[in-house]
Design an enzyme around this catalytic site. Structure first.
Site, mmCIF file in Angstrom:
data_model
loop_
_atom_site.group_PDB
_atom_site.id
_atom_site.type_symbol
_atom_site.label_atom_id
_atom_site.label_comp_id
_atom_site.label_asym_id
_atom_site.label_seq_id
_atom_site.Cartn_x
_atom_site.Cartn_y
_atom_site.Cartn_z
ATOM 1 N N ASP A 164 14.389 28.604 -28.605
ATOM 2 C CA ASP A 164 13.041 28.522 -27.918
ATOM 3 C C ASP A 164 13.186 27.763 -26.392
ATOM 4 O O ASP A 164 12.292 27.943 -25.836
ATOM 5 C CB ASP A 164 12.073 27.576 -28.661
ATOM 6 C CG ASP A 164 11.720 27.846 -30.084
ATOM 7 O OD1 ASP A 164 11.577 29.290 -30.238
ATOM 8 O OD2 ASP A 164 11.524 26.992 -31.091
ATOM 9 N N CYS A 188 3.547 2.105 2.698
ATOM 10 C CA CYS A 188 4.948 1.168 2.244
ATOM 11 C C CYS A 188 5.847 2.195 1.495
ATOM 12 O O CYS A 188 7.168 2.305 1.716
ATOM 13 C CB CYS A 188 4.708 0.109 1.444
ATOM 14 S SG CYS A 188 3.784 -1.178 1.955
ATOM 15 N N ASP A 239 10.639 24.427 -31.194
ATOM 16 C CA ASP A 239 11.481 23.271 -31.760
ATOM 17 C C ASP A 239 13.059 23.605 -31.897
ATOM 18 O O ASP A 239 14.079 22.980 -32.069
ATOM 19 C CB ASP A 239 10.961 22.612 -33.030
ATOM 20 C CG ASP A 239 11.450 23.913 -34.105
ATOM 21 O OD1 ASP A 239 11.549 25.042 -34.083
ATOM 22 O OD2 ASP A 239 11.883 23.474 -35.157
ATOM 23 N N CYS A 272 0.960 -1.233 -0.061
ATOM 24 C CA CYS A 272 0.010 -0.134 0.044
ATOM 25 C C CYS A 272 0.852 1.222 -0.068
ATOM 26 O O CYS A 272 1.988 1.046 0.087
ATOM 27 C CB CYS A 272 -1.014 -0.132 1.253
ATOM 28 S SG CYS A 272 -0.091 0.278 2.709
ATOM 29 N N ASP A 296 6.088 28.930 -31.521
ATOM 30 C CA ASP A 296 7.128 29.265 -32.297
ATOM 31 C C ASP A 296 6.756 29.105 -33.565
ATOM 32 O O ASP A 296 5.911 28.419 -34.169
ATOM 33 C CB ASP A 296 8.405 28.669 -32.073
ATOM 34 C CG ASP A 296 9.433 28.851 -33.242
ATOM 35 O OD1 ASP A 296 9.764 29.907 -33.332
ATOM 36 O OD2 ASP A 296 10.055 27.842 -33.772
#
Length: 743
Positions: free
Chosen positions: A640, A25, A636, A22, A437
């Site tokens: 950026d 733990c 990309d 659980c 962009d």
């Protein structure tokens, strides 16, 4: 856990943990590992049963981790092919996944054996209780119950009781207290009193139901985390390496080095990332892009390892191998997303930390009130208390968030959406403004002929002349003319003599004894080859942001080409869908205002900013955040990365630079904006799933505990309800595998 951002002296290791039952733990293990000197960061995931530790190897080693985990009652298993001082990255993901899968399979097999044993013994005890009356029947049931607890239910006591004594109670503590108390009371009555009160049947049924729940949960968790195993199975096992003498030798994948020449045959998996050196191919890239239509590739084009070649043979040059390949990066990103914790999970962990203590306190109060205040017999009070302990399992609560994150991030990977952190998956649905962009994001990132006007009566001759001149040029714009001309019908291959490139202006040469020139409007104007009609067309296109190239002979212009970076096919539709969802759309570009306005109009974007530096891009995002917008940045390029880092959610195009992918929270493998819409939809679906799971987990406990405390729930029903709560949460999370974006 970001390997690339770690200082040199820091290492990260990921390993499998056996025995977690659980969420408490998770807390005990995180506390044990986090308390070691030299440990910087610990994340333990209940759903994947993995732990990730970032540490200083000068102060602590992985053997210390094994000992610390063992001390709190669990078993840590390091990945194969790593010694105790090696960084996790020196082992292949395949080694680790195969090892974890083997452990998981072994655990499921063991759980099934324990469950079958418990089930058989339960049937016998049930028959002895209700059907058959045999001499020493209670003693026989006591022995059978003891055998069941010693074998099938042993884990409850070996972890639950030490955990309680160390002040770290968990799910096993609750079961051990409940089942243990019922068994001891029944055994005492059997051995020392003449009373007929025994609860061996309850002990047997409770144990069987809990074991059934754990078995089903283990099976379902295995299914939930299957995404990584499936990804790892995709890779090729060997490569056809072309040797120095032009012979071909089959070598294992780990022996392929950068710049090696490899042959790929029809129908084979491409071994590593690289470029086509010779030949062409049609490649199925669905496993990385989520796109079902195969992609045509030719010389110089990038090919991705583990994608499937069509029906041609080609030669490729290896560019990325081992952990640098896109498949390895995808696996790493998915693993990191599944290991990281969503903010909502951190809150649940805190609640769960106090939950078990609260249940123990409620159970003690329940027993006291029923026995001393209400005045029922000890046996009745004990039975009600056992019901409270069993129904209160926080297992479903611990699974609610991580199991949805595991399934959601795995589903994203199959769609070509790589989610690097659980937090990103949870928060993407909050986006109110999305900033793009231009180049390579909204547009294709390469110039192409978008417009053409023929000023002669022989269009194919114009294309043939342009192709002949530009084939000798190395200028980036020349490629756009070549691709455009080659795509036309009726093209002749003409020979050029006296070819010359006029730097910054254009090219000239002689074809069939006649002089031709192809260049920009300023150069053609200098040569006085533009008439009024040509000038009018050139001015109109330039005002719309086109780069204009003109083909002319000695006397006049023959054709005009309008070149511009083309808009990606999906960009306009994706932006429209985002606007429909009430999201503000903004475009940022370093390009000039004319080009920016033209592209913005083509995709109908809300707002446009041109001639932007990387820092000004970042500032626009900061200004939107001041307006209380939750901002996503899609980009990309290297320029950026500051904006991607500033945004609340950075979305990097997988077709872009590695730096942009590193700065982004989410990577769109194919570089398709429609995937950004799908990422938002996936985030919404995942968060909805988490909330459903948490509702049911809290509902079970908040309703179940009072019902049990009022004596309205038999312990056996409590065990069944508890098992059902965990399994139902996992099954609900698995519904995310069926997710389809409404785009």
């Amino acid at each position: 856990m970001e390997h690339s951002h770690q200082p040199e002296n820091k290492q990260t290791v990921r390993f499998h943990i056996n025995g977690m039952s659980c969420t408490s733990c998770v807390m005990h293990i995180e506390k044990a590992l986090g308390g070691l000197a030299g440990v910087e960061h610990v994340a333990v995931n209940f759903a994947t049963e993995n732990a990730t530790v970032t540490f200083d190897p000068a102060k602590v080693s992985t053997t210390d981790f094994l000992a610390a985990v063992k001390k709190v009652g669990y078993e840590a298993i390091l990945p194969t092919n790593t010694d105790v001082h090696h960084h996790m990255e020196h082992a292949t993901g395949e080694d680790h996944s195969a090892h974890a899968a083997a452990e998981s399979g072994s655990e499921i097999k063991t759980r099934l054996q324990k469950l079958v044993t418990a089930f058989v013994l339960s049937i016998v005890i049930l028959l002895l209780s209700f059907v058959f009356s045999v001499p020493y029947g209670m003693e026989v049931m006591m022995i059978l119950s003891l055998v069941m607890l010693a074998y099938s239910g042993r884990e409850f006591f070996t972890r639950g009781i030490p955990g309680l004594l160390k002040g770290q109670p968990g799910m096993d503590t609750l079961v051990a207290l409940g089942v243990g108390a019922a068994f001891l009371y029944s055994a005492y009555n059997t051995l020392f009193t003449a009373g007929e009160e025994e609860y061996f049947m309850d002990v047997a049924i409770i144990t069987t139901f809990i074991l059934l729940g754990r078995y089903l949960e283990a099976r379902a968790k295995g299914s939930a985390s299957a995404a990584i195993k499936k990804l790892l199975q995709l890779s090729a096992k060997e490569a056809h390496k072309i040797m120095a003498d032009s012979s071909t030798k089959d070598v294992p994948l780990d022996q392929v080095q950068v710049e090696d020449l490899l042959r790929v045959k029809p129908g084979e998996k491409i071994p590593v990332d690289g470029t086509i050196e010779e030949g062409n191919a049609t490649i199925d890239e669905a496993m990385v892009t989520g796109e079902s239509i195969p992609v045509d590739k030719q010389q110089g084009d990038l090919v991705i390892g583990a994608t499937i070649n069509g029906n041609t043979t080609f030669t490729m040059r290896a560019k990325k191998v081992g952990s640098q390949t896109m498949l390895a990066q995808i696996v790493n990103m998915v693993q990191e997303a599944q290991m990281s914790k969503a903010p909502i999970q951190k809150l649940v962990d805190i609640v769960s930390g106090y939950f078990v203590w609260g249940v123990v306190a409620i159970a003690m109060m329940t027993f006291s009130i029923w026995w001393s205040v209400v005045g029922v017999p000890v046996s009745t009070a004990l039975l009600i208390t056992v019901s409270v302990l069993i129904i209160a399992c926080p297992c479903a609560l611990g699974l609610a968030t991580p199991i949805s994150i595991v399934v959601g991030s795995g589903k994203g990977a199959t769609m070509g959406i790589l989610i690097k952190k659980a937090e990103s998956l949870e928060k993407t649905h909050k986006i109110t403004a999305i900033v793009f962009d231009k180049t390579g994001t909204i547009t294709k990132g390469e110039p192409a002929v978008q417009e053409f006007v023929d000023l002669t009566d022989n269009k194919s001759k114009t294309f043939s002349l342009a192709l002949a001149l530009e084939q000798n040029s190395e200028h980036p714009l020349a490629k756009s003319i070549i691709h455009f001309a080659e795509a036309q019908a009726g093209i002749e291959r003409l020979q050029v003599t006296d070819f010359a490139a006029v730097t910054g202006k254009g090219v000239r040469g002689t074809i069939d004894g006649k002089n031709y020139v192809l260049g920009g409007s300023r150069y053609l104007d200098e040569l006085q080859l533009l008439d009024a009609r040509a000038k009018e067309q050139i001015t109109a296109w330039q005002e719309n942001g086109y780069t204009v190239l003109i083909l002319a002979d000695d006397a006049k212009a023959l054709g005009i080409f309008g070149v511009q970076d083309g808009v990606k096919e999906s960009s306009e539709a994706a932006i429209e869908l985002l606007k429909r969802r009430g999201i503000r759309t903004v475009m940022l570009t370093g390009d000039n205002q004319k080009v920016a306005d033209h592209i913005a109009a083509a995709v109908r974007i809300d707002e446009v900013h041109a001639e932007m530096t990387p820092d000004r891009k970042r500032q626009v995002i900061a200004d939107l955040q001041k307006e209380k917008h939750f901002v996503a940045m899609v980009g990309d390029g290297i320029n950026d990365s500051p904006a991607l880092a500033q945004a609340n959610v950075g979305i990097a195009m997988g077709t872009g630079t590695d730096i942009a992918m590193e700065a982004g929270d989410i990577v769109l493998v194919k570089g398709d904006l429609m995937k950004a819409v799908e990422a938002i939809e996936l985030s919404r679906a995942t968060l909805r799933n988490i909330k459903q799971n948490l509702f049911w987990a809290f509902f079970y406990n908040s309703v179940g505990i009072p019902v049990a405390a009022f004596g309205l729930l038999n312990p056996a029903f409590s065990a069944a309800a508890m098992a059902f709560s965990s399994v139902s949460v996992v099954l609900n999370a698995l519904r995310l595998k069926l997710f389809k974006a409404r785009v």
